[in-house]
Design a protein around this motif. Structure first.
Motif, PDB file in Angstrom:
ATOM      1  N   LEU A 197       0.856  -1.186   0.000  1.00  0.00           N
ATOM      2  CA  LEU A 197       0.000   0.000   0.000  1.00  0.00           C
ATOM      3  C   LEU A 197       0.892   1.236   0.000  1.00  0.00           C
ATOM      4  O   LEU A 197       1.567   1.522   0.984  1.00  0.00           O
ATOM      5  CB  LEU A 197      -0.919  -0.018   1.223  1.00  0.00           C
ATOM      6  CG  LEU A 197      -1.861  -1.230   1.329  1.00  0.00           C
ATOM      7  CD1 LEU A 197      -2.652  -1.181   2.638  1.00  0.00           C
ATOM      8  CD2 LEU A 197      -2.799  -1.295   0.136  1.00  0.00           C
ATOM      9  N   LEU A 233      -6.798  -1.633  -0.713  1.00  0.00           N
ATOM     10  CA  LEU A 233      -6.506  -3.059  -0.623  1.00  0.00           C
ATOM     11  C   LEU A 233      -7.582  -3.888  -1.319  1.00  0.00           C
ATOM     12  O   LEU A 233      -7.273  -4.872  -2.003  1.00  0.00           O
ATOM     13  CB  LEU A 233      -6.374  -3.475   0.840  1.00  0.00           C
ATOM     14  CG  LEU A 233      -6.110  -4.953   1.094  1.00  0.00           C
ATOM     15  CD1 LEU A 233      -4.830  -5.414   0.401  1.00  0.00           C
ATOM     16  CD2 LEU A 233      -6.040  -5.229   2.589  1.00  0.00           C
ATOM     17  N   VAL A 250       0.339  -8.428   2.819  1.00  0.00           N
ATOM     18  CA  VAL A 250       0.021  -7.006   2.678  1.00  0.00           C
ATOM     19  C   VAL A 250       0.998  -6.217   3.529  1.00  0.00           C
ATOM     20  O   VAL A 250       1.208  -6.541   4.713  1.00  0.00           O
ATOM     21  CB  VAL A 250      -1.430  -6.699   3.123  1.00  0.00           C
ATOM     22  CG1 VAL A 250      -1.739  -5.222   2.947  1.00  0.00           C
ATOM     23  CG2 VAL A 250      -2.428  -7.562   2.352  1.00  0.00           C
TER      24      VAL A 250
END
Length: 232
Positions: free
Chosen positions: A6, A88, A102
């Motif tokens: 991210l 996401l 992640v």
């Protein structure tokens, strides 16, 4: 293995130090911070990385292109800010396997990725990576029982404890109840309520951790990089 990074935040708190770059491209030790994160993933054997980007996305794409140290790079670009959850949710659609790691593009964590992969393969349950720190005030705090996350407290505590390190192993479909392009926070809108409703495993990492999201920690990263803290 696949990972989503991210990296689409506006980075307003760091803007006066890196006015012409997105936050993950802030230079640490002579290279973009995001490059350090990617080097670590390449060394761990990852094959595909999805970069969720938005602000100044062209600078990330032009620097890295379609591959990095043997890893295939894909890009999911926000046309408007979606929050960590919305970003996401869209990026998970790009993944090819049934689960994804992640990470945050402005954090570095020394981590045994294979141990996390083995945990997923053995139990097929979402995992939140925690990290013990002396003061939890800047971070979301995890309440854990050794194996599971019991509660998720978003930046409300103080003193020593286990924080959310911003790293997860999640099923590809975990956010499918949200529509694509939904705007929501992964932490407060999803994780905080869901850890009370379903099982989330916890993996408490012991390695070096830093988040460059505020100026003092960005400057600390500069010093510690020179001192060899980073393993990439």
């Amino acid at each position: 293995m696949e990972a989503i990074i991210l990296a689409g935040g506006l980075g307003t708190r760091l803007r006066h130090l890196v006015p012409d770059l997105p936050k993950p491209m802030a230079v640490v030790g002579g290279k973009p911070f995001l490059e350090i994160v990617l080097q670590r993933l390449a060394a761990a054997g990852f094959e595909h990385i999805v970069l969720s980007i938005g602000y100044m996305s062209e600078k990330i794409i032009s620097h890295f292109g379609s591959q990095f140290q043997g890893m295939r790079l894909s890009y999911e670009i926000e046309t408007s800010p979606l929050g960590t959850g919305g970003a996401l949710r869209n990026a998970l659609d790009v993944c090819k396997t049934d689960h994804a790691f992640v990470l945050n593009g402005d954090s570095y964590l020394e981590l045994d990725y294979q141990a996390l992969e083995d945990m997923w393969c053995a139990q097929r349950m979402p995992v939140i990576v925690g990290r013990r720190v002396e003061d939890v005030a800047r971070y979301g705090q995890l309440v854990v029982d050794g194996k599971h996350v019991l509660d998720f407290l978003e930046k409300t505590g103080q003193g020593a404890g286990v924080i959310n390190a911003g790293c997860y192993v999640l099923p590809k479909t975990i956010l499918n109840d949200f529509a694509r392009d939904s705007v929501f926070s992964l932490e407060s809108d999803f994780l905080a309520p869901q850890v009370r409703l379903q099982d989330f495993l916890v993996y408490v990492a012991e390695g070096y951790f830093i988040d460059i999201g505020i100026p003092q920690d960005y400057l600390r990263a500069q010093q510690e990089m020179a001192g060899g803290k980073f393993a990439a």
